[in-house]
Each structure stands twice: as C-alpha cells, then as structure tokens.
Motif scaffolding. Structure first.
Motif, PDB file in Angstrom:
ATOM      1  N   VAL A  47      23.039 -15.264   3.820  1.00 48.02           N
ATOM      2  CA  VAL A  47      21.786 -15.193   4.571  1.00 48.02           C
ATOM      3  C   VAL A  47      21.249 -13.772   4.471  1.00 48.02           C
ATOM      4  O   VAL A  47      21.997 -12.804   4.575  1.00 48.02           O
ATOM      5  N   TYR A  48      19.939 -13.649   4.268  1.00 42.94           N
ATOM      6  CA  TYR A  48      19.313 -12.332   4.146  1.00 42.94           C
ATOM      7  C   TYR A  48      18.830 -11.870   5.515  1.00 42.94           C
ATOM      8  O   TYR A  48      18.015 -12.538   6.153  1.00 42.94           O
ATOM      9  N   LEU A  49      19.364 -10.727   5.981  1.00 43.79           N
ATOM     10  CA  LEU A  49      19.086 -10.232   7.325  1.00 43.79           C
ATOM     11  C   LEU A  49      18.357  -8.897   7.303  1.00 43.79           C
ATOM     12  O   LEU A  49      18.735  -7.980   6.583  1.00 43.79           O
ATOM     13  N   LEU A  50      17.342  -8.815   8.141  1.00 44.48           N
ATOM     14  CA  LEU A  50      16.643  -7.567   8.430  1.00 44.48           C
ATOM     15  C   LEU A  50      17.099  -7.155   9.818  1.00 44.48           C
ATOM     16  O   LEU A  50      16.940  -7.914  10.781  1.00 44.48           O
ATOM     17  N   ARG A  51      17.688  -5.961   9.938  1.00 46.34           N
ATOM     18  CA  ARG A  51      18.156  -5.487  11.242  1.00 46.34           C
ATOM     19  C   ARG A  51      17.098  -4.600  11.872  1.00 46.34           C
ATOM     20  O   ARG A  51      16.620  -3.652  11.257  1.00 46.34           O
ATOM     21  N   LEU A  52      16.768  -4.920  13.112  1.00 45.17           N
ATOM     22  CA  LEU A  52      15.726  -4.196  13.832  1.00 45.17           C
ATOM     23  C   LEU A  52      16.282  -3.762  15.185  1.00 45.17           C
ATOM     24  O   LEU A  52      16.764  -4.574  15.969  1.00 45.17           O
ATOM     25  N   TRP A  53      16.239  -2.440  15.443  1.00 46.29           N
ATOM     26  CA  TRP A  53      16.693  -1.885  16.701  1.00 46.29           C
ATOM     27  C   TRP A  53      15.482  -1.787  17.621  1.00 46.29           C
ATOM     28  O   TRP A  53      14.507  -1.099  17.300  1.00 46.29           O
ATOM     29  N   LYS A  88       0.820  -1.219   0.000  1.00 49.32           N
ATOM     30  CA  LYS A  88       0.000   0.000   0.000  1.00 49.32           C
ATOM     31  C   LYS A  88       0.846   1.259   0.000  1.00 49.32           C
ATOM     32  O   LYS A  88       0.649   2.144  -0.826  1.00 49.32           O
ATOM     33  N   SER A  89       1.774   1.358   0.925  1.00 49.06           N
ATOM     34  CA  SER A  89       2.558   2.598   1.076  1.00 49.06           C
ATOM     35  C   SER A  89       3.747   2.672   0.131  1.00 49.06           C
ATOM     36  O   SER A  89       4.304   3.742  -0.074  1.00 49.06           O
ATOM     37  N   LYS A  90       4.156   1.531  -0.409  1.00 52.21           N
ATOM     38  CA  LYS A  90       5.340   1.413  -1.266  1.00 52.21           C
ATOM     39  C   LYS A  90       6.647   1.673  -0.528  1.00 52.21           C
ATOM     40  O   LYS A  90       7.706   1.762  -1.134  1.00 52.21           O
ATOM     41  N   LYS A  91       6.592   1.791   0.809  1.00 55.16           N
ATOM     42  CA  LYS A  91       7.816   1.954   1.595  1.00 55.16           C
ATOM     43  C   LYS A  91       8.602   0.652   1.567  1.00 55.16           C
ATOM     44  O   LYS A  91       8.022  -0.431   1.619  1.00 55.16           O
ATOM     45  N   ARG A  92       9.913   0.811   1.494  1.00 57.12           N
ATOM     46  CA  ARG A  92      10.797  -0.352   1.439  1.00 57.12           C
ATOM     47  C   ARG A  92      11.725  -0.387   2.635  1.00 57.12           C
ATOM     48  O   ARG A  92      12.203   0.646   3.092  1.00 57.12           O
ATOM     49  N   VAL A  93      11.975  -1.602   3.104  1.00 57.16           N
ATOM     50  CA  VAL A  93      12.932  -1.854   4.168  1.00 57.16           C
ATOM     51  C   VAL A  93      14.032  -2.724   3.570  1.00 57.16           C
ATOM     52  O   VAL A  93      13.754  -3.773   2.990  1.00 57.16           O
ATOM     53  N   LYS A  94      15.251  -2.278   3.720  1.00 55.77           N
ATOM     54  CA  LYS A  94      16.409  -2.964   3.152  1.00 55.77           C
ATOM     55  C   LYS A  94      16.672  -4.282   3.881  1.00 55.77           C
ATOM     56  O   LYS A  94      16.543  -4.379   5.100  1.00 55.77           O
ATOM     57  N   ILE A  95      17.027  -5.296   3.107  1.00 49.71           N
ATOM     58  CA  ILE A  95      17.487  -6.582   3.633  1.00 49.71           C
ATOM     59  C   ILE A  95      18.926  -6.752   3.165  1.00 49.71           C
ATOM     60  O   ILE A  95      19.212  -6.634   1.972  1.00 49.71           O
ATOM     61  N   ASP A  96      19.837  -7.020   4.089  1.00 46.96           N
ATOM     62  CA  ASP A  96      21.241  -7.209   3.745  1.00 46.96           C
ATOM     63  C   ASP A  96      21.561  -8.685   3.563  1.00 46.96           C
ATOM     64  O   ASP A  96      21.098  -9.522   4.347  1.00 46.96           O
ATOM     65  N   LYS A  97      22.364  -8.979   2.550  1.00 50.95           N
ATOM     66  CA  LYS A  97      22.846 -10.344   2.359  1.00 50.95           C
ATOM     67  C   LYS A  97      24.197 -10.454   3.059  1.00 50.95           C
ATOM     68  O   LYS A  97      25.145  -9.752   2.716  1.00 50.95           O
ATOM     69  N   VAL A  98      24.261 -11.320   4.087  1.00 57.74           N
ATOM     70  CA  VAL A  98      25.470 -11.503   4.881  1.00 57.74           C
ATOM     71  C   VAL A  98      25.808 -12.988   4.893  1.00 57.74           C
ATOM     72  O   VAL A  98      25.042 -13.791   5.427  1.00 57.74           O
ATOM     73  N   LYS A  99      26.922 -13.338   4.276  1.00 58.99           N
ATOM     74  CA  LYS A  99      27.363 -14.736   4.207  1.00 58.99           C
ATOM     75  C   LYS A  99      26.269 -15.654   3.688  1.00 58.99           C
ATOM     76  O   LYS A  99      26.022 -16.733   4.218  1.00 58.99           O
TER      77      LYS A  99
END
Length: 176
Positions: free
Chosen positions: A167-173, A154-165
């Motif tokens: 594995v695809y990681l989403l970092r959340l603080w 709906k909003s078209k907002k994107r959250v980056k996913i990093d590929k690390v070794k």
C-alpha cells in the motif's frame, strides 16, 4: 418491517446489500462512485501531533477520511452531505458522505501540505489520485529510481510516498 416501508435510515440493521438497494431507489441518495476500504486505520499519535497515514489510492473517486481522524479540523457541510450522498465500498456497502474538512500538516521532510477530504466512515484515510492530480500534481508509483512520490507540476516539489505492505502511504503530521 423496514424493507416494506423502503427505509433509508442509517441505523437500519438490515444487510448492506438490502440497504444499498433501498438507497439506490430512494430520491434521498446521490451515488457518486466507489471508495476502497483499507484493512485498518492508519493513524498514530504522539503528544503534539497526530500522524495521519493516507493510503494513496488510484481507485478512490474522492479523498476520504474517517470522522475521528484529524478531528481538530472543522467539518463543513456540502451539497452531497446535505442531500444524503453516498459512496459504495469495494464490498458493495453504502458509506454516507458527512461533509468535508481541509487537513493541513507537514510531511516527513517538513514540507507543508494541505488536502481536502470528504468525511465518511471509511476505515482509514484515502488520498484519491484523481483529486490529487486535479489539484495540479502528478502521482508516480515506482519501486526503482526516485521511488514513489507526488510532484507539484508548477513548483516541481516532491512529496515522498512510502510503499508499506503493498500500500502506498503519504504520512502527514498534523498539530493536535
């Protein structure tokens, strides 16, 4: 002998295979699918935040989180946890559902994000692509162009996913 009594105790010391066979015969257990276990916990700490690295996993039936990760968020019971529901790990082991928790935090680019996780003794947080998509998002894995991301339809907002070794990681603080 526990095996002769059809033991389903979580503290039983028999092999994982024998435990899985006993639980699958028991009326206590409810098996809902497989969960992949990552090699190590993806959690980092600083003074004000716990940084939770969520493995975005297309093979996970549910988003799962270990009991000790993001523990400032309350665990609530679910029908699955109340009825002895469990998952099967990639290696065939039994992983009991202990309830669920809503985790809220911010991403690296300061977007607010919330996810509902099933609490289970997995080695690290898993973000189920299935559950992410059911929540109105699309997940893109791509090594070129815009890279990998989760996009709200709906909003078209994107959250980056990093590929690390690999594995695809989403970092959340999350605030402590």
């Amino acid at each position: 002998d526990c095996q002769q009594r059809d033991c389903v105790s979580r503290s039983c010391q028999h092999s994982k295979k024998a435990e899985a066979e006993r639980v699958s015969r028991s009326s206590r257990g409810v098996h809902l699918g497989s969960v992949n276990i990552v090699e190590s916990s993806h959690v980092k700490h600083n003074s004000k935040y716990e940084i939770v690295e969520v493995n975005v996993d297309s093979g996970a039936i549910d988003s799962c989180i270990p009991p000790d990760v993001a523990s400032m968020f309350k665990v609530r019971s679910t029908k699955m946890s109340e009825n002895g529901g469990y998952y099967t790990s990639a290696s065939g082991g039994v992983i009991y559902n202990e309830g669920e928790r809503d985790v809220k935090g911010v991403t690296e680019d300061e977007q607010e994000l919330g996810m509902t996780f099933q609490v289970a003794k997995v080695r690290g947080p898993l973000g189920s692509v299935r559950r992410i998509c059911e929540a109105g998002n699309r997940v893109v894995f791509d090594d070129d162009g815009d890279g990998s991301y989760i996009e709200n339809k709906k909003s078209k907002k994107r959250v980056k996913i990093d590929k690390v070794k690999g594995v695809y990681l989403l970092r959340l603080w999350v605030k402590k």
